[in-house]
Motif scaffolding. Structure first.
Motif, PDB file in Angstrom:
ATOM      1  N   UNK A  82       1.988  -4.892  -9.672  1.00  0.00           N
ATOM      2  CA  UNK A  82       3.081  -5.812  -9.390  1.00  0.00           C
ATOM      3  C   UNK A  82       3.666  -5.468  -8.021  1.00  0.00           C
ATOM      4  N   UNK A  83       4.396  -6.409  -7.386  1.00  0.00           N
ATOM      5  CA  UNK A  83       5.011  -6.126  -6.087  1.00  0.00           C
ATOM      6  C   UNK A  83       5.835  -4.849  -6.115  1.00  0.00           C
ATOM      7  N   UNK A  84       6.551  -4.661  -7.208  1.00  0.00           N
ATOM      8  CA  UNK A  84       7.392  -3.473  -7.309  1.00  0.00           C
ATOM      9  C   UNK A  84       6.556  -2.212  -7.235  1.00  0.00           C
ATOM     10  N   UNK A  85       5.447  -2.201  -7.978  1.00  0.00           N
ATOM     11  CA  UNK A  85       4.606  -1.017  -7.988  1.00  0.00           C
ATOM     12  C   UNK A  85       4.003  -0.766  -6.602  1.00  0.00           C
ATOM     13  N   UNK A  86       3.626  -1.853  -5.915  1.00  0.00           N
ATOM     14  CA  UNK A  86       3.093  -1.704  -4.559  1.00  0.00           C
ATOM     15  C   UNK A  86       4.163  -1.141  -3.620  1.00  0.00           C
ATOM     16  N   UNK A  87       5.375  -1.673  -3.783  1.00  0.00           N
ATOM     17  CA  UNK A  87       6.461  -1.218  -2.910  1.00  0.00           C
ATOM     18  C   UNK A  87       6.712   0.270  -3.114  1.00  0.00           C
ATOM     19  N   UNK A  88       6.776   0.664  -4.375  1.00  0.00           N
ATOM     20  CA  UNK A  88       7.074   2.054  -4.683  1.00  0.00           C
ATOM     21  C   UNK A  88       5.995   2.949  -4.091  1.00  0.00           C
ATOM     22  N   UNK A  89       4.736   2.559  -4.284  1.00  0.00           N
ATOM     23  CA  UNK A  89       3.674   3.427  -3.791  1.00  0.00           C
ATOM     24  C   UNK A  89       3.646   3.425  -2.265  1.00  0.00           C
ATOM     25  N   UNK A  90       3.888   2.267  -1.643  1.00  0.00           N
ATOM     26  CA  UNK A  90       3.915   2.216  -0.171  1.00  0.00           C
ATOM     27  C   UNK A  90       5.078   3.030   0.386  1.00  0.00           C
ATOM     28  N   UNK A  91       6.251   2.861  -0.224  1.00  0.00           N
ATOM     29  CA  UNK A  91       7.444   3.562   0.249  1.00  0.00           C
ATOM     30  C   UNK A  91       7.273   5.061   0.162  1.00  0.00           C
ATOM     31  N   UNK A  92       6.678   5.470  -0.953  1.00  0.00           N
ATOM     32  CA  UNK A  92       6.474   6.903  -1.144  1.00  0.00           C
ATOM     33  C   UNK A  92       5.504   7.425  -0.079  1.00  0.00           C
ATOM     34  N   UNK A  93       4.446   6.655   0.149  1.00  0.00           N
ATOM     35  CA  UNK A  93       3.432   7.066   1.110  1.00  0.00           C
ATOM     36  C   UNK A  93       4.020   7.163   2.522  1.00  0.00           C
ATOM     37  N   UNK A  94       4.720   6.116   2.911  1.00  0.00           N
ATOM     38  CA  UNK A  94       5.280   6.080   4.268  1.00  0.00           C
ATOM     39  C   UNK A  94       6.242   7.242   4.459  1.00  0.00           C
ATOM     40  N   UNK A  95       7.060   7.511   3.459  1.00  0.00           N
ATOM     41  CA  UNK A  95       8.039   8.593   3.582  1.00  0.00           C
ATOM     42  C   UNK A  95       7.342   9.932   3.760  1.00  0.00           C
ATOM     43  N   UNK A  96       6.317  10.146   2.934  1.00  0.00           N
ATOM     44  CA  UNK A  96       5.634  11.437   3.000  1.00  0.00           C
ATOM     45  C   UNK A  96       4.936  11.595   4.350  1.00  0.00           C
ATOM     46  N   UNK A  97       4.233  10.521   4.776  1.00  0.00           N
ATOM     47  CA  UNK A  97       3.500  10.579   6.045  1.00  0.00           C
ATOM     48  C   UNK A  97       4.456  10.861   7.205  1.00  0.00           C
ATOM     49  N   UNK A  98       5.535  10.101   7.247  1.00  0.00           N
ATOM     50  CA  UNK A  98       6.475  10.262   8.354  1.00  0.00           C
ATOM     51  C   UNK A  98       7.049  11.668   8.353  1.00  0.00           C
TER      52      UNK A  98
END
Lengths: 116, 710
Positions: B76-92
């Motif tokens: 779902x969009x929510x699940x994509x957002x959560x996984x993307x947000x987590x990824x971006x935060x960790x990478x940055x």
């Protein structure tokens, strides 16, 4: 179902039951309850008047066999009176005249109780 | 993902790409280190060969990543957002932290150690940022429109091409073109991402908070990273040395994703105040759709009510609920709860003040605070810890009260008025589901009963005589038809001890299953008694002896028995309370009724003495009919009885040469015709015995006539 009517009266120490209408598997329990009630109250001299009974089925006949042994053990009896010919035929075919006193009138039955 | 790791082509290509990435990175480092050591060449001014190596590295590393990362289209969009947000935060965060380990004086002049540190850092940064671009892409595509599709189809390749040009021919003019084109493409992206965020409205309050937190974190991290890429000489030098001009691409990607996440965080912040209402509406909508599935499902009452209670308690956090159903017919009352402890459930269930309020209700009732209800002061005191507000909803179907739904909450003033509508609708669906459940249950029970009746009927059919033999000169036809599936009528053809054939007809008093069970017993007794008896009267006496005492007092059996003596052309008749035998001879019809009492009425002393036997001669053409009272006492729609007279008449009309089957058929047809549409109210059984040979007699007679005439 009101095609069977049961009346009861006490005359000279005997209980008289008046049957009217159709006595079959549906209505037999009413008669069974009535006779059962009398036996429980120690009333063992019972006359059943068939004057207004139009039809009796095998289930109706069976009712008399339920109590007769107990009643006779208590020196009582069930006497059957006033049967229309058609009803009598049913009793007759089954051999009831050899088992029960089948009489013309209440008076006959009452006097039989008194002489017994 | 089309491939799985079990597919060998995929597996092989992934490994090859991975090896390619590592080899190209190592080669790149070796080439540039050699250039530095041997030619004193600054890594900031790469050769064509090192740029190709860097591009090969990027390509193969990208392929490996894509193959290894799993993307589930069902997310779902929510699940994509959560996984993307987590990824971006960790990478940055990872890049920010690792950038501190780069030596400040990386650029001038390049040292070998700083160089070796910078290249892996730059490679990781570039790959992770491309990955991040990919996440932004999926977020943009959450709501796929023709606009976002076009952006992907046309703008992305153009952007990639220009970036490639900028890298291959580094210079200030190409750099400007690259920066402008990437910025333009990203703007398109941004527009798509910003316009399509309506899906966040439907998130629950909890999900919104979570998404908001992650989006904030991702965008703050992004800004910090952007600052480092722009502001740190070491990072810029590392990236430029790795692939010229890539520091601008990285910075733009960071800006782009930061803006996407910032925009999301802002939108989420705006929807947070209304989240409660949306939450309730969403849960109401969900509960109604679940109720729909409950209605169509077939399951037992426990499960059904359990699911309803789960739906009801799911609408409000910490709410409790219980359902009480009145007894259905001869059933028992039903009660179930959710969210209460057993003692608490006991308490509310036996609260007469509560049932007094619930019983007359026709509409849902909301009690905001138990203490404020005059009738519930006691309950308020006792249920203080777990019940303060309460909704009572009658469960009705066609204004017939089936039960009550109670929804409670440990806090007062919890429910909104709008919830009453929902619970009322749930109660309505529940009533239908309960009704369905009960009807289905009844149907199931009836089907089982009918199946058993069917089996009983089959068994009873097998009790009828088959393949019997009758003496020469006699013919027998039998017919039986129960009023219900099974009946209490019986007929049989047996052989006596004296080897003579004996016919039996019987009728157990009463009808249906009980009578049918006795006929089964009777069959066994008859078979046993027949082989011991030398006459029909003896047979009947033995049967009475065996069955008297085993029958209920009010149950008796009438039986008729006929022994056929073919040598003397006579039949011997005995009758235990049964209908008379009807005999048609040349002199007319007559009923024969030897004396006898029904089986089971008296003991053998009286029975045996009373039983008579009659002997009748049958000459060819004579017929004897045995029947049960279902035939002569049949009643038609005008309440007229068939009667012995009509039976006598119809048999009198049959001809002397008629077969037993024909006579039987004539009677059955006449009885059916008489009955018309009236239901058969008693079992009907008929047995016809015919003394044959009349036809031969008349043939001989005719021959004699012919001979005389000649």
């Amino acid at each position: 179902m009101s095609n069977f009517i049961l009346d009861q009266r006490t005359v000279e120490g005997a209980e008289i039951l008046y049957l009217k209408g159709f006595l079959d598997a549906h209505t037999a329990p009413q008669l069974e309850a009535a006779i059962g009630g009398l036996v429980q109250n120690g009333k063992y001299s019972i006359v059943v008047n068939f004057r207004d009974l139009d039809y009796i089925s095998s289930a109706g006949l069976g009712v008399f066999m339920v109590f007769i042994e107990d009643i006779r053990d208590q020196q009582g009896d069930i006497k059957l009176v006033g049967m229309k010919p058609k009803v009598f035929t049913v009793f007759d075919l089954l051999g009831f005249p050899m088992l029960f006193d089948i009489l013309d009138s209440e008076e006959d039955a009452l006097s039989k109780f008194q002489t017994a | 993902m089309k491939y799985t790791s079990n597919d060998s082509p995929f597996f092989l290509s992934t490994i090859l790409a991975g090896i390619g990435a590592i080899v190209s990175l190592v080669l790149l480092i070796v080439v540039d280190v050699l250039g530095l050591l041997v030619n004193q060449r600054d890594p900031g001014q790469p050769t064509f060969f090192s740029i190709v190596l860097a591009l090969v590295f990027l390509g193969s590393a990208g392929i490996t990543w894509r193959a290894l990362s799993k993307s589930d289209p069902g997310l779902s969009p929510y699940e994509r957002l959560i996984s993307a947000g987590r990824f971006v935060s960790i990478v940055s965060f990872g890049l920010v932290v690792s950038s501190f380990f780069l030596p400040d004086d990386l650029g001038h002049p390049w040292g070998v150690m700083g160089f070796i540190l910078a290249y892996p850092f730059a490679a990781a940064a570039v790959i992770l940022l491309i990955r991040q671009l990919y996440w932004v892409d999926t977020l943009v595509l959450l709501r796929r429109t023709s606009y976002t599709s076009r952006v992907r189809k046309y703008v992305l390749p153009v952007m990639a091409l220009l970036v490639l040009l900028g890298i291959l021919w580094p210079g200030s003019s190409t750099l400007q073109i690259t920066v402008v084109s990437v910025a333009g493409g990203l703007l398109f992206f941004l527009f798509g991402a910003i316009s399509g965020v309506s899906w966040i409205i439907a998130l629950t309050r909890k999900q919104k908070w979570r998404a908001f937190g992650l989006a904030c974190l991702a965008s703050i991290n992004g800004w910090v990273l952007f600052g480092i890429v722009i502001g740190s000489n070491a990072v810029q030098a590392a990236l430029r040395a790795f692939i010229p001009g890539v520091d601008y691409v990285v910075a733009l990607v960071v800006i782009c994703s930061t803006m996407v996440f910032g925009r999301l965080a802002f939108s989420l912040l705006l929807t947070l105040p209304s989240a409660g209402i949306i939450d309730r509406q969403v849960s109401e909508k969900n509960s109604l759709s679940i109720m729909g599935s409950i209605l169509t499902g077939v399951e037992d009452l426990d499960n059904l009510i359990g699911r309803v209670l789960a739906v009801v308690t799911g609408v409000h956090n910490r709410s409790v609920a219980w359902i009480e159903l009145a007894a259905d017919g001869d059933g028992v009352p039903f009660a179930a709860h959710r969210g209460l402890t057993e003692p608490h459930f006991e308490l509310v269930q036996h609260q007469s003040s509560l049932s007094a309020i619930a019983a007359p209700l026709r509409q849902p009732l909301y009690i905001e605070h138990l203490a404020e209800h005059p009738g519930l002061k006691d309950l308020y005191m006792q249920a203080h810890g777990f019940l303060q507000s309460l909704i009572i909803v009658p469960i009705e179907l066609d204004s017939r009260r089936l039960g009550t739904l109670y929804v409670g909450h440990p806090q007062a003033f919890t429910f909104e008025r709008e919830s009453l509508m929902l619970f009322s609708s749930i109660a309505g669906t529940t009533s239908l589901a309960v009704q369905n459940n009960r009807l289905f249950d009844r149907l199931l029970r009836r089907e089982r009963y009918e199946r058993e009746l069917f089996l009983a009927r089959e068994i009873q059919q097998k009790l009828l005589p088959r393949n019997y033999t009758v003496p020469d000169g006699f013919e027998v036809a039998g017919y039986t038809s129960p009023a219900f599936e099974v009946g209490g009528d019986y007929y049989d053809v047996v052989t006596l001890k004296n080897n003579r054939c004996c016919l039996l007809i019987g009728d157990v008093s009463g009808k249906g299953m009980s009578a049918a069970m006795y006929t089964a017993e009777l069959k066994g007794v008859v078979l046993a008694a027949a082989s011991e008896s030398n006459s029909p009267s003896e047979l009947l006496c033995r049967i009475n002896r065996a069955m008297y005492g085993s029958l209920d007092r009010q149950i008796f059996i009438t039986l008729g028995a006929m022994e056929i003596d073919s040598e003397s052309n006579t039949v011997r008749l005995a009758r235990a309370g049964h209908n008379p035998f009807l005999i048609r001879s040349r002199s007319g019809t007559m009923f024969v009724a030897p004396k006898g009492i029904g089986v089971g009425l008296v003991g053998s002393a009286v029975f045996d003495k009373a039983l008579e036997m009659r002997e009748v001669e049958l000459v060819p053409g004579d017929v004897c009919v045995m029947y049960t009272d279902g035939i002569n006492e049949a009643i038609n729609e005008e309440q007229v009885e068939y009667g012995n007279e009509r039976l006598e008449q119809i048999i009198g009309q049959t001809r002397q040469e008629s077969s037993a089957d024909f006579i039987l058929g004539a009677i059955v047809r006449d009885a059916a015709e008489f009955g018309g549409g009236a239901p058969q109210h008693d079992d009907m059984t008929l047995l016809v015995v015919n003394r044959t040979g009349y036809g031969k007699l008349s043939e001989q007679y005719q021959e004699r006539e012919v001979a005389n005439a000649l």
